[in-house]
Design an enzyme around this catalytic site. Structure first.
Site, PDB file in Angstrom:
ATOM      1  CE  LYS A 291       3.008  -8.993  -9.463  1.00 25.67           C
ATOM      2  NZ  LYS A 291       2.577  -9.515  -8.166  1.00 25.67           N
TER       3      LYS A 291
HETATM    4  P1  NAD Z   1       5.933  -2.224  -0.805  1.00 27.45           P
HETATM    5  O1  NAD Z   1       6.328  -1.359  -1.900  1.00 27.45           O
HETATM    6  O2  NAD Z   1       4.784  -1.831   0.054  1.00 27.45           O
HETATM    7  O3  NAD Z   1       7.180  -2.500   0.185  1.00 27.45           O
HETATM    8  C1  NAD Z   1       8.407  -3.003  -0.253  1.00 27.45           C
HETATM    9  C2  NAD Z   1       9.367  -2.841   0.916  1.00 27.45           C
HETATM   10  O4  NAD Z   1      10.581  -3.515   0.639  1.00 27.45           O
HETATM   11  C3  NAD Z   1       9.731  -1.399   1.208  1.00 27.45           C
HETATM   12  O5  NAD Z   1       9.749  -1.220   2.617  1.00 27.45           O
HETATM   13  C4  NAD Z   1      11.154  -1.275   0.661  1.00 27.45           C
HETATM   14  O6  NAD Z   1      11.891  -0.283   1.327  1.00 27.45           O
HETATM   15  C5  NAD Z   1      11.653  -2.652   0.987  1.00 27.45           C
HETATM   16  N1  NAD Z   1      12.835  -3.046   0.220  1.00 27.45           N
HETATM   17  C6  NAD Z   1      13.106  -2.899  -1.084  1.00 27.45           C
HETATM   18  N2  NAD Z   1      14.311  -3.409  -1.365  1.00 27.45           N
HETATM   19  C7  NAD Z   1      14.788  -3.912  -0.195  1.00 27.45           C
HETATM   20  C8  NAD Z   1      15.970  -4.581   0.180  1.00 27.45           C
HETATM   21  N3  NAD Z   1      16.925  -4.857  -0.706  1.00 27.45           N
HETATM   22  N4  NAD Z   1      16.104  -4.940   1.476  1.00 27.45           N
HETATM   23  C9  NAD Z   1      15.158  -4.677   2.384  1.00 27.45           C
HETATM   24  N5  NAD Z   1      14.030  -4.061   2.087  1.00 27.45           N
HETATM   25  C10 NAD Z   1      13.848  -3.676   0.820  1.00 27.45           C
HETATM   26  O7  NAD Z   1       5.687  -3.665  -1.437  1.00 27.45           O
HETATM   27  P2  NAD Z   1       4.838  -4.864  -0.862  1.00 27.45           P
HETATM   28  O8  NAD Z   1       3.492  -4.790  -1.451  1.00 27.45           O
HETATM   29  O9  NAD Z   1       5.026  -4.956   0.614  1.00 27.45           O
HETATM   30  O10 NAD Z   1       5.566  -6.083  -1.588  1.00 27.45           O
HETATM   31  C11 NAD Z   1       6.704  -6.741  -1.010  1.00 27.45           C
HETATM   32  C12 NAD Z   1       6.767  -8.139  -1.589  1.00 27.45           C
HETATM   33  O11 NAD Z   1       5.550  -8.818  -1.283  1.00 27.45           O
HETATM   34  C13 NAD Z   1       6.914  -8.208  -3.118  1.00 27.45           C
HETATM   35  O12 NAD Z   1       7.673  -9.336  -3.456  1.00 27.45           O
HETATM   36  C14 NAD Z   1       5.481  -8.410  -3.573  1.00 27.45           C
HETATM   37  O13 NAD Z   1       5.410  -9.012  -4.854  1.00 27.45           O
HETATM   38  C15 NAD Z   1       4.987  -9.323  -2.473  1.00 27.45           C
HETATM   39  N6  NAD Z   1       3.530  -9.371  -2.375  1.00 27.45           N
HETATM   40  C16 NAD Z   1       2.801  -8.271  -2.073  1.00 27.45           C
HETATM   41  C17 NAD Z   1       1.421  -8.366  -2.008  1.00 27.45           C
HETATM   42  C18 NAD Z   1       0.547  -7.193  -1.641  1.00 27.45           C
HETATM   43  O14 NAD Z   1      -0.666  -7.389  -1.479  1.00 27.45           O
HETATM   44  N7  NAD Z   1       1.087  -6.006  -1.475  1.00 27.45           N
HETATM   45  C19 NAD Z   1       0.797  -9.589  -2.232  1.00 27.45           C
HETATM   46  C20 NAD Z   1       1.569 -10.709  -2.499  1.00 27.45           C
HETATM   47  C21 NAD Z   1       2.945 -10.585  -2.567  1.00 27.45           C
END
Ligand code: NAD
Length: 407
Positions: free
Chosen positions: A97
């Site tokens: 990561k």
């Molecule tokens: P992103 O940046 O696209 O979206 C994150 C979202 O969370 C945004 O809408 C932001 O406003 C919101 N957010 C942040 N703090 C918040 C809070 N306290 N309360 C409510 N909403 C809040 O990120 P993402 O890619 O969607 O990632 C989100 C999670 O999913 C992370 O934990 C990431 O590690 C995990 N994840 C993502 C992927 C991927 O392919 N993008 C894959 C596996 C896991």
């Protein structure tokens, strides 16, 4: 306890399930390589990490996060979870990561490009299609991956699209990657629903986080007839008991960057969303959202972790004792890395895979992962939660790989 120590503390339970010992836990807790640099961008020094936690099963694999709370412990925890996730998904990757500590919301696209390029300049020697392969995570996207690929290829003086996944289609990415995490999560939710007696029509869902994972999951769920009653982003949440019009919410969020302008909704806080009386609470924002502080107020009957690490071990124990199942992160959000594997395999082989075939393959892999975890849960007479069962399967495979390598 920091987030990494908290993450590995869950391994202790596996002594009972698969008989691992303290040396195994020490081996699983040791990172292969920790890279740190300060990126010099516009007069600022931004702390940045790339951590390869395990490479026993294959090359490092895991996203890069841009966020003001990024820390070494967080990156290491995320790398540790990636190793488990890849093992559970049966893809030949280890776990890695990366992250840069800054607030991306204050930056222009030009500054974000500079940060992306400086990141690669700092770490490119330890990245590569056969070393360690990054992907998007919080506040990074396909454009970020495009800049990083370009900088990497400049540094090494040749093309190597398989060094990064989640890149734009025009640079060797695949269309399916964009919504792969949420698509995979949706497939697992359907399997979970079948086994736990829920149907889409009688299931109310709240989704925390409205980015790549959360917004697309809300869309898949609403299109399949689930009643998505609440969603939230970092600013606030919205609620409608009768179900939100997710197509409209997506449109408004895209146009304004906010959820606020949606019609027929009640504004709620993030804390309130976590405490709604719903059938499924989907956590798709960040880690440490359900903790010992707020777990007593959780009224959701089931939880699905699309985010990494949103429920702490202390909260896990309370929810298990209350009979609230949690579909764990390493299972629920593995669709992204599975499709990243398809992208990487296509780049390395030079073949062109049919996307319909890949979508089917993703579905089969997610269903198989769910089935493995659920079968163990039943075999162990529901004495251990779904997370422990998922960890048991993932850890057993990593330890076999370590032993075959002579550890
Ligand atoms: P992103 O940046 O696209 O979206 C994150 C979202 O969370 C945004 O809408 C932001 O406003 C919101 N957010 C942040 N703090 C918040 C809070 N306290 N309360 C409510 N909403 C809040 O990120 P993402 O890619 O969607 O990632 C989100 C999670 O999913 C992370 O934990 C990431 O590690 C995990 N994840 C993502 C992927 C991927 O392919 N993008 C894959 C596996 C896991």
């Amino acid at each position: 306890m920091n987030i990494f120590d908290s993450a590995v503390s869950r391994l202790g339970k596996l002594k009972e399930v698969i008989g691992i010992n303290d040396q195994d836990i020490a081996l699983l807790s040791r990172s292969v390589k920790t890279n740190y640099a300060e990126l010099n961008v516009g007069g600022e020094k931004l702390p940045a990490w790339r951590i390869l936690h395990t490479n026993a099963i294959g090359t490092g694999k895991g996203g890069i996060r841009f966020h003001e709370n990024v820390s070494e412990d967080e990156v290491r925890a995320l790398a540790f979870w990636m190793g488990l996730k890849n093992s559970l998904a049966d893809i030949p990757y280890g776990g890695a990561k990366g992250g840069v500590k800054f607030n991306p919301k204050n930056k222009t696209p030009k500054a974000l490009e500079q940060i992306s390029r400086e990141y690669i300049k700092a770490f490119y020697k330890d990245l590569g299609e056969n070393k360690d392969v990054p992907a998007p995570d919080v506040y990074t996207n396909s454009q970020t991956m495009g800049w990083m690929l370009d900088e990497f290829e400049k540094q090494i003086g040749k093309h190597e699209p398989g060094m990064i996944t989640g890149k734009p289609v025009e640079l060797g990415g695949i269309e399916l990657r964009g919504k792969a995490t949420s698509r995979g999560g949706f497939i697992v939710i359907n399997e979970f629903a079948k086994n736990f007696g829920l149907t889409a029509q009688n299931t109310k869902v709240a989704v925390q986080g409205f980015g790549n994972a959360g917004a697309n999951a809300a869309e898949f769920l609403a299109n399949a007839g689930y009643k998505v009653v609440a969603v939230s982003d970092s600013k606030a949440g919205i609620f409608n008991e009768a179900g939100l019009n997710i197509a409209e919410v997506l449109k408004i969020k895209k146009q304004t960057g906010e959820l606020a302008g949606c019609s027929n909704v009640q504004r709620i806080t993030n804390a309130e969303l976590l405490e709604l009386n719903v059938d499924i609470l989907v956590l798709a924002a960040l880690e440490n959202q359900i903790t010992s502080e707020n777990v007593a107020n959780v009224r959701a009957r089931n939880i699905v972790e699309l985010a990494n690490g949103p429920v702490t071990p202390e909260a896990d124990a309370v929810l298990f004792s209350r009979g609230i199942p949690i579909v764990p992160d390493i299972l629920a959000n593995s669709g992204g890395v599975i499709v990243s594997y398809f992208e990487w395999a296509q780049n390395k082989s030079g073949g062109l895979f049919d996307e319909e075939y890949l979508a089917k393959k993703l579905e089969q892999k997610m269903q198989k992962s769910w089935q493995k975890v659920y079968n163990l849960y039943i075999e162990k007479e529901k004495k251990f939660d779904l997370r422990t069962c998922a960890y048991a399967i993932a850890v057993a495979k990593i330890l076999v790989a370590e032993r075959l390598r002579g550890a």
